[in-house]
Design a protein around this motif. Sequence first.
Motif, PDB file in Angstrom:
ATOM      1  N   VAL A 312      62.244 -50.332 -23.738  1.00 29.19           N
ATOM      2  CA  VAL A 312      63.080 -49.165 -24.012  1.00 29.19           C
ATOM      3  C   VAL A 312      62.687 -48.073 -23.025  1.00 29.19           C
ATOM      4  O   VAL A 312      61.503 -47.782 -22.847  1.00 29.19           O
ATOM      5  CB  VAL A 312      62.879 -48.683 -25.463  1.00 29.19           C
ATOM      6  CG1 VAL A 312      63.653 -47.399 -25.703  1.00 29.19           C
ATOM      7  CG2 VAL A 312      63.314 -49.756 -26.444  1.00 29.19           C
ATOM      8  N   GLN A 313      63.678 -47.450 -22.384  1.00 29.38           N
ATOM      9  CA  GLN A 313      63.389 -46.478 -21.331  1.00 29.38           C
ATOM     10  C   GLN A 313      63.790 -45.054 -21.696  1.00 29.38           C
ATOM     11  O   GLN A 313      63.244 -44.101 -21.141  1.00 29.38           O
ATOM     12  CB  GLN A 313      64.123 -46.877 -20.037  1.00 29.38           C
ATOM     13  CG  GLN A 313      63.768 -48.258 -19.515  1.00 29.38           C
ATOM     14  CD  GLN A 313      62.347 -48.333 -18.986  1.00 29.38           C
ATOM     15  OE1 GLN A 313      61.716 -47.324 -18.693  1.00 29.38           O
ATOM     16  NE2 GLN A 313      61.819 -49.548 -18.876  1.00 29.38           N
ATOM     17  N   THR A 314      64.744 -44.884 -22.598  1.00 31.24           N
ATOM     18  CA  THR A 314      65.256 -43.551 -22.918  1.00 31.24           C
ATOM     19  C   THR A 314      65.375 -43.375 -24.426  1.00 31.24           C
ATOM     20  O   THR A 314      65.298 -44.337 -25.198  1.00 31.24           O
ATOM     21  CB  THR A 314      66.652 -43.343 -22.295  1.00 31.24           C
ATOM     22  OG1 THR A 314      67.575 -44.249 -22.929  1.00 31.24           O
ATOM     23  CG2 THR A 314      66.637 -43.585 -20.795  1.00 31.24           C
ATOM     24  N   ILE A 315      65.580 -42.138 -24.838  1.00 32.62           N
ATOM     25  CA  ILE A 315      65.799 -41.851 -26.256  1.00 32.62           C
ATOM     26  C   ILE A 315      67.097 -42.504 -26.737  1.00 32.62           C
ATOM     27  O   ILE A 315      67.171 -43.039 -27.843  1.00 32.62           O
ATOM     28  CB  ILE A 315      65.845 -40.330 -26.495  1.00 32.62           C
ATOM     29  CG1 ILE A 315      64.454 -39.732 -26.266  1.00 32.62           C
ATOM     30  CG2 ILE A 315      66.307 -40.014 -27.912  1.00 32.62           C
ATOM     31  CD1 ILE A 315      63.388 -40.299 -27.168  1.00 32.62           C
ATOM     32  N   GLU A 316      68.113 -42.480 -25.897  1.00 29.19           N
ATOM     33  CA  GLU A 316      69.380 -43.110 -26.278  1.00 29.19           C
ATOM     34  C   GLU A 316      69.193 -44.601 -26.555  1.00 29.19           C
ATOM     35  O   GLU A 316      69.708 -45.139 -27.544  1.00 29.19           O
ATOM     36  CB  GLU A 316      70.416 -42.906 -25.163  1.00 29.19           C
ATOM     37  CG  GLU A 316      71.802 -43.442 -25.523  1.00 29.19           C
ATOM     38  CD  GLU A 316      72.822 -43.192 -24.426  1.00 29.19           C
ATOM     39  OE1 GLU A 316      73.998 -43.530 -24.639  1.00 29.19           O
ATOM     40  OE2 GLU A 316      72.440 -42.666 -23.351  1.00 29.19           O
ATOM     41  N   GLU A 317      68.434 -45.276 -25.678  1.00 31.81           N
ATOM     42  CA  GLU A 317      68.142 -46.689 -25.907  1.00 31.81           C
ATOM     43  C   GLU A 317      67.323 -46.883 -27.179  1.00 31.81           C
ATOM     44  O   GLU A 317      67.539 -47.843 -27.933  1.00 31.81           O
ATOM     45  CB  GLU A 317      67.380 -47.265 -24.720  1.00 31.81           C
ATOM     46  CG  GLU A 317      68.213 -47.551 -23.499  1.00 31.81           C
ATOM     47  CD  GLU A 317      67.384 -48.203 -22.406  1.00 31.81           C
ATOM     48  OE1 GLU A 317      67.765 -49.290 -21.956  1.00 31.81           O
ATOM     49  OE2 GLU A 317      66.338 -47.631 -22.029  1.00 31.81           O
ATOM     50  N   SER A 318      66.383 -45.990 -27.413  1.00 33.17           N
ATOM     51  CA  SER A 318      65.565 -46.093 -28.616  1.00 33.17           C
ATOM     52  C   SER A 318      66.421 -46.014 -29.862  1.00 33.17           C
ATOM     53  O   SER A 318      66.241 -46.788 -30.811  1.00 33.17           O
ATOM     54  CB  SER A 318      64.514 -44.969 -28.635  1.00 33.17           C
ATOM     55  OG  SER A 318      63.651 -45.067 -27.533  1.00 33.17           O
ATOM     56  N   LEU A 319      67.371 -45.088 -29.863  1.00 34.09           N
ATOM     57  CA  LEU A 319      68.250 -44.948 -31.020  1.00 34.09           C
ATOM     58  C   LEU A 319      69.140 -46.176 -31.197  1.00 34.09           C
ATOM     59  O   LEU A 319      69.393 -46.627 -32.315  1.00 34.09           O
ATOM     60  CB  LEU A 319      69.108 -43.685 -30.880  1.00 34.09           C
ATOM     61  CG  LEU A 319      68.366 -42.358 -31.044  1.00 34.09           C
ATOM     62  CD1 LEU A 319      69.259 -41.191 -30.631  1.00 34.09           C
ATOM     63  CD2 LEU A 319      67.903 -42.191 -32.485  1.00 34.09           C
ATOM     64  N   LEU A 321      68.576 -49.406 -29.970  1.00 33.78           N
ATOM     65  CA  LEU A 321      67.853 -50.652 -30.213  1.00 33.78           C
ATOM     66  C   LEU A 321      67.018 -50.613 -31.495  1.00 33.78           C
ATOM     67  O   LEU A 321      66.899 -51.623 -32.192  1.00 33.78           O
ATOM     68  CB  LEU A 321      66.948 -50.978 -29.021  1.00 33.78           C
ATOM     69  CG  LEU A 321      67.656 -51.321 -27.718  1.00 33.78           C
ATOM     70  CD1 LEU A 321      66.647 -51.526 -26.604  1.00 33.78           C
ATOM     71  CD2 LEU A 321      68.500 -52.585 -27.881  1.00 33.78           C
ATOM     72  N   LEU A 322      66.437 -49.459 -31.782  1.00 34.50           N
ATOM     73  CA  LEU A 322      65.541 -49.366 -32.925  1.00 34.50           C
ATOM     74  C   LEU A 322      66.219 -48.829 -34.168  1.00 34.50           C
ATOM     75  O   LEU A 322      65.886 -49.235 -35.290  1.00 34.50           O
ATOM     76  CB  LEU A 322      64.345 -48.467 -32.583  1.00 34.50           C
ATOM     77  CG  LEU A 322      63.470 -48.887 -31.405  1.00 34.50           C
ATOM     78  CD1 LEU A 322      62.391 -47.838 -31.156  1.00 34.50           C
ATOM     79  CD2 LEU A 322      62.834 -50.247 -31.673  1.00 34.50           C
ATOM     80  N   GLY A 323      67.161 -47.912 -33.978  1.00 41.01           N
ATOM     81  CA  GLY A 323      67.748 -47.229 -35.122  1.00 41.01           C
ATOM     82  C   GLY A 323      66.930 -45.997 -35.475  1.00 41.01           C
ATOM     83  O   GLY A 323      65.767 -45.854 -35.084  1.00 41.01           O
ATOM     84  N   ARG A 324      67.530 -45.100 -36.212  1.00 41.44           N
ATOM     85  CA  ARG A 324      66.875 -43.832 -36.525  1.00 41.44           C
ATOM     86  C   ARG A 324      65.664 -44.014 -37.428  1.00 41.44           C
ATOM     87  O   ARG A 324      64.659 -43.309 -37.278  1.00 41.44           O
ATOM     88  CB  ARG A 324      67.877 -42.867 -37.157  1.00 41.44           C
ATOM     89  CG  ARG A 324      68.891 -42.346 -36.157  1.00 41.44           C
ATOM     90  CD  ARG A 324      69.973 -41.501 -36.805  1.00 41.44           C
ATOM     91  NE  ARG A 324      70.922 -41.048 -35.795  1.00 41.44           N
ATOM     92  CZ  ARG A 324      70.876 -39.852 -35.204  1.00 41.44           C
ATOM     93  NH1 ARG A 324      69.915 -39.000 -35.533  1.00 41.44           N
ATOM     94  NH2 ARG A 324      71.766 -39.511 -34.299  1.00 41.44           N
ATOM     95  N   ASP A 325      65.749 -44.939 -38.366  1.00 41.49           N
ATOM     96  CA  ASP A 325      64.623 -45.118 -39.287  1.00 41.49           C
ATOM     97  C   ASP A 325      63.377 -45.610 -38.555  1.00 41.49           C
ATOM     98  O   ASP A 325      62.270 -45.127 -38.786  1.00 41.49           O
ATOM     99  CB  ASP A 325      64.994 -46.100 -40.404  1.00 41.49           C
ATOM    100  CG  ASP A 325      65.955 -45.496 -41.407  1.00 41.49           C
ATOM    101  OD1 ASP A 325      66.067 -44.253 -41.439  1.00 41.49           O
ATOM    102  OD2 ASP A 325      66.594 -46.259 -42.174  1.00 41.49           O
TER     103      ASP A 325
END
Length: 475
Positions: A312-319, A321-325
Amino acid sequence: MLKSLIDGLSGRKSRDSVAALAVDTAETTPHTQMTVMFPEEPKPVDLPPTLGFVAHQAVLDRQQRVVAYLFAVREGRIGEAAADRRRQIDSLLLSTLHKMEVFRLLAYRRAFVHLSVASLALPAVSELPAHSVVVVLEPAGDEPLTDADLERVEALKTAGLRFAIEPARFDAVVLAERLRDKLFGLADFMVLDFSASAPKVLAPLLDQLPQRYPKARWFARNIGSAEDMELSLHGPASNRFAIFHGVYLASARRLPTGKVDSSQTRVLEIMRLLRANADAREIEAQFKLDSLLLFKLLRFVNAPVNGLSRKVQTIEESLMLLGRDSLFKWMSLLLFTARRDDGASLTLLEKSLIRARFMEKLGDYRGNRIEAEHLFLTGIFSLLAALLNVPLADALEPLDLPVPVAEALLAQKGLFAPYFQLAVACEQDEWQRVPALAKQLGLDIELINRYHADAVVWAQEVLSNNGVTGDPDSI
């Protein structure tokens, strides 16, 4: 307990028996195996089918960083067992810990293994990894040590195994004065039990033993108060104390200052935005104010232990791929590292990670992924008051946590409360509470043993992958 040692040092004899202690043990796979051979062990005696709950108790260095663990098995009055029975109990104990795969921990921490002198002939002892394990010797009841026993200790020592000895356990009943200097001279660590006596009795030992055995470092065990810690850090021969253990250190003591720095404030604000379902751009804007936070977050998320298919490289990707929780869960770790990378805050992080992972695994075992995520949050936030030095209710208020999480943390009630109580009982060696809570939750003790060991190892992997772990080689 320590009176007998003082008598021995001054030439007086004592036949006061030492109160039996529970056994702290650990088993590992070897880094460097020893080849010392001893006679075959005797035929088994009657043993319990399980040795019960195995506690993992942290051992800290002078900077309050966790560097080792004690593995304490609670099974009746083991310390009073006759030599043959104690040998068989130790053998079963080593086997039990091997099944728990405790050896995985030794890549990150060291282990202190309590074994009786009678058990040194066990083949498993000569297979212990000398670099990672310190054997804490105990007498087998009141059976006196012999020259042959000391020869075994010396042979294992020559082969590379390290030893710790609690002098007060070896009074004149079990150790003849002519053998005392030889045995104590083999010790790498001298163990001083602060639960055994008042400081005025400990002080003579601190004054005499360092002079007689100058090569040994000291292990302050069962530190129960600030006064105990003060004596070990600033009392006679305090410079000899290298490692520390006890309920006082295990308790969630608040850090010295209650000031919350700007990075922690920003982490709390990002977590509030996540819970409020704020726009991704608003969340990303907060990270742009502190690029170090984003670096730390991505390092946590991309750690190999998490098994992501791609980085994961960015916050957008984190949201995405991972989801907010899940992102909220990982943000919680930054609260402990945002402040400063000191020993106290990192020890709180390690303890929180163990609690969180242990509770999460129990939730997964129940088959409810959402509950498992919430159980993780319960564990990770359980020490937030100590970290921020504010009331827990104030620390949790902006986070809008799920109701079961808040109930467990603030009121010790609700669906998650027994899981939280079990995690604390495991951590603080409340061995009588563990079976009761396990029964309440319908869990097997062996499952609890395995999951708690898994959680300890997982926490070390997370910390190691993010460069925030202690230095086990210091001991």
